[in-house]
Each structure stands twice: as C-alpha cells, then as structure tokens.
Enzyme design. Structure first.
Site, PDB file in Angstrom:
ATOM      1  N   HIS A 260     -80.852  84.299  60.875  1.00 45.62           N
ATOM      2  CA  HIS A 260     -81.583  85.468  60.378  1.00 45.62           C
ATOM      3  C   HIS A 260     -82.702  85.132  59.396  1.00 45.62           C
ATOM      4  O   HIS A 260     -82.568  84.201  58.590  1.00 45.62           O
ATOM      5  CB  HIS A 260     -80.598  86.423  59.698  1.00 45.62           C
ATOM      6  CG  HIS A 260     -79.411  86.756  60.538  1.00 45.62           C
ATOM      7  ND1 HIS A 260     -78.196  86.110  60.404  1.00 45.62           N
ATOM      8  CD2 HIS A 260     -79.258  87.649  61.543  1.00 45.62           C
ATOM      9  CE1 HIS A 260     -77.343  86.594  61.297  1.00 45.62           C
ATOM     10  NE2 HIS A 260     -77.973  87.523  61.992  1.00 45.62           N
TER      11      HIS A 260
ATOM     12  N   ASP B  58     -80.303  82.123  56.992  1.00 48.73           N
ATOM     13  CA  ASP B  58     -79.188  81.328  57.502  1.00 48.73           C
ATOM     14  C   ASP B  58     -79.578  80.782  58.880  1.00 48.73           C
ATOM     15  O   ASP B  58     -80.749  80.745  59.220  1.00 48.73           O
ATOM     16  CB  ASP B  58     -77.877  82.129  57.527  1.00 48.73           C
ATOM     17  CG  ASP B  58     -77.958  83.376  58.408  1.00 48.73           C
ATOM     18  OD1 ASP B  58     -78.905  83.483  59.227  1.00 48.73           O
ATOM     19  OD2 ASP B  58     -77.079  84.260  58.297  1.00 48.73           O
TER      20      ASP B  58
ATOM     21  N   SER C 111     -77.265  92.318  64.300  1.00 47.26           N
ATOM     22  CA  SER C 111     -77.201  91.843  62.916  1.00 47.26           C
ATOM     23  C   SER C 111     -78.550  91.903  62.201  1.00 47.26           C
ATOM     24  O   SER C 111     -78.586  91.911  60.968  1.00 47.26           O
ATOM     25  CB  SER C 111     -76.660  90.416  62.879  1.00 47.26           C
ATOM     26  OG  SER C 111     -77.463  89.542  63.646  1.00 47.26           O
TER      27      SER C 111
END
Length: 388
Positions: free
Chosen positions: A351, A348, A56
């Site tokens: 990340h 978040d 991600s």
C-alpha cells in the site's frame, strides 16, 4: 468461513425485525416521526454523502471487526499519521485516496459499515464505507485471508442499509437520498495478485490473461448494473495502478535487480482499458447515470519511475519493514520505520503512503475537475506533517 459475518448479518436482521415489532405497537407515533423526518429533509439542505465499495486501498476499518481476517491494519504503526496516531483500520500511515478526494469535494468521510456504534442518522449524515481488505470483484479472491467482503457481499450489505433508511425516512425520501449520493468502486488488484497470479487458485489454470480479464469485466458489469438498480447514479470506478511495481511484486520478481514485473503491469493496463470502455458503455445504456472511470496509472507509474521529480526518495521498498527481511507482508509493532515517511511512495509491501495517496488523489481531482458539493462538513484529519 463466514461465521462471524453471518453473526453480524443475523444481528442486522434481528435489529430490523425488532424495529418492525416496535412499529406495530406504536404505529401512530412512528408515522408522525416518519412524516416529520420527511418534512425536515425536504426543508433543509441535506449534505450529499458517499458510499464506498473497495479493498484494502479504501478500507477504513471494516476488517478490524472481522476477528478471523488475516488482512488487518489494526496494529501499530498503521495510522501513525492520522488523527491520534493510533490504528484506525486504514492500510496506510495516513489517508486513503477516497478520503482525500472526498475532503476536496466537501463530502463527509463515511464510517466503516461494521462500526457497532452506527445509527441510521449517522448513515444519513455521513454515508457508509463497505471496503474490505483482501476483497475482490470475484467471490473466490483472497480466500486465504479467511474473512473479507467481496464486492458481491458489499452490495448485499448496501441493500440492507437501504432497508434501514427506508424504515427511517420512508421510501420516497430514501430513494432521493440514494440517488443524490456519490459512489466509489475501487477493486480489482486482489483479483490478480491474490487470485489469478497465484497457482493455488483455480482461476490461474482455468483462464488465460485475456479470458480472465473478460471474466472480471463481465462480472463487474453485472455488479455495477445492480448498483444502478439500487439508485447509484453518480459513480466512479478507480482503475488499477502498476501492480507489478509494488514492493511485494518486486521482491518476488525473477529479475536480479528486483525490477517491476512486466506481465503484472500489462494485466493492469489491459484491465483499465476494458474497464474504461465498460464505464463508457454503461454511462450510455443506464438511465440518468454518470458513470466515470478514474485512471491514475500513468502518474503513479511516473512517480515510481522518477520519484525525485515528485519529492520522493524511495519508490521500490516499504517504509515499514523488517529491514532486510523481505517480504514482511504487513507492518507490525516490531517493524522499523523509515526516517521520513513523506519521502516514501510505499508504506508497506502493498500500500502507498499518505504522501503518495495525496499525489494520486490530486491527479484524479485535476483530471475530472471535482467540484465542492457541500459547503460545510465535519473536520477531516489534516495531512500528516513530515515525521520521523
């Protein structure tokens, strides 16, 4: 579990088969096209492109095409400071570290592999990004996300890409194209956070800290060797940051103060040490290879420990959250945003923000002296301005 992925791969196979059938009907015409393409490629200054494999932290939209994946960045407020401000598949408010380093080197930003509008020409001009949120070095990592590409799957998809490019420009020119490309591999954190450190996974009781890292490195060795066999010559593996200091790990910490999880950070440091040695060994063993290890652990750790030194005000909680309801796990339209996103290290629970990614990228650029490879490239999205 991989029904959707298999459909994508089936379409991919059908596409290749249809091209072969058409080739049989117009052999002469296709031959002329292939020869002409080869001549053009030899006669022009073709841009160097990059192929990115990751999770991600590098995903630029693959997971948004995996309809059953629980690892998604397809809702506001993701992407709020990138381009038109709409979600684009990046797990951040802005750019990834790979975006920023690529921009500095004059490399085009590779689109997601699953973008349905892609053509072979797009690949030749921009490369491809296979990164998938929730993916890991190991196939078992992140299974509860339902759909994601592990590194094994990403390499398999890269092989399919090579077949398409060979059909487009011929084997000789394709081999040259892939050998001149740049490669980024950035995975590993999920193998700890969403595998080994979770008791629902078999690896958590099959291995201890040392043997699990040995298992990861042994697996990664085989994967990087496979990429070399497929033409990867200029390759960088990104190291892990202080995983125990991400907001999620802090909120789950047994510490009353919500401090970093020491064991998780120790695992990251141990992995980095072993991965650095692996890259050094492979660089000596694999012919014509330039394999490097990008370690930004120290600078990220310093940013988290001393945020004011770098212009940040918060390094322990996410900019996008449900206020006091923690962990929120993901950023949603109902989430609250911090007043100034440029002052937060984390976007978040998992990340970094664009500002933090810029700092990490600058450190790697400075450490490795990346040079600009292409004199011209498509205009990248600018760095976000301080925003509300």
């Amino acid at each position: 579990m991989f029904i959707y992925i298999e459909k994508v791969l089936t379409k991919h196979a059908i596409f290749v088969r249809e091209r072969k059938m058409k080739n049989k009907l117009v052999v002469a015409v296709v031959s002329v096209i292939v020869v002409a393409a080869s001549v053009v490629l030899e006669g022009c200054e073709c841009r160097t492109v990059q192929f990115i494999f990751g999770d991600s932290l590098s995903d630029v939209g693959n997971n948004k095409y995996l309809s059953k994946s629980l690892a998604q960045a397809s809702l506001p407020w993701y992407g709020i400071d990138f381009g038109n401000g709409l979600p684009n598949g990046r797990f951040s408010n802005g750019r990834t570290v790979a975006d920023i380093i690529g921009d500095q080197m004059g490399l085009p930003r590779p689109p997601p592999f699953l973008d349905p509008s892609l053509t072979e020409d797009d690949i030749l001009h921009n490369g491809l990004n296979y990164a998938s949120g929730g993916g890991g070095i190991l196939n078992d990592t992140g299974t509860y996300f339902i759909q994601r590409f592990s590194l094994y799957k990403q390499i398999e998809l890269f092989e399919g890409t090579q077949e398409l490019i060979r059909e487009k420009i011929g084997k000789e020119e394709a081999d040259k194209f892939f050998k001149e490309a740049r490669y980024v591999v950035a995975l590993g954190s999920n193998d700890f956070i969403n595998n080994y450190l979770m008791p629902v996974y078999r690896d958590s009781w099959t291995y201890n800290d040392d043997t699990f890292i040995q298992y990861l490195i042994q697996t990664l060795r085989g994967q990087l060797t496979a990429l070399h066999a497929l033409g990867a010559r200029q390759l960088m593996v990104f190291g892990l940051g202080p995983m125990g200091c991400i907001p999620l790990q802090r909120v789950l910490s047994s510490s009353a103060s919500g401090g970093c999880q020491h064991r998780t950070n120790t695992l990251a440091l141990s992995f980095n040490k072993a991965a650095a040695k692996l890259m050094d060994d492979l660089g000596k063993q694999l012919a014509n290879s330039s394999f490097r290890f990008g370690d930004a652990y120290d600078v990220v750790n310093d940013v988290i420990s001393n945020p004011n030194k770098y212009g940040f005000e918060n390094s322990d909680s996410p900019c996008c959250s449900f206020g006091r309801i923690r962990p929120a796990l993901t950023c949603l339209p109902a989430s609250r945003l911090c007043k100034d996103r440029s002052k937060y290290v984390f976007w978040d629970e998992y990340h970094p923000t664009d500002s933090a990614n810029q700092l990490i990228a600058n450190e790697l650029i400075k450490k490795f002296g990346f040079l600009r490879l292409n004199q011209s490239s498509s205009s990248p999205s600018p760095s976000p301005s301080p925003a509300i």
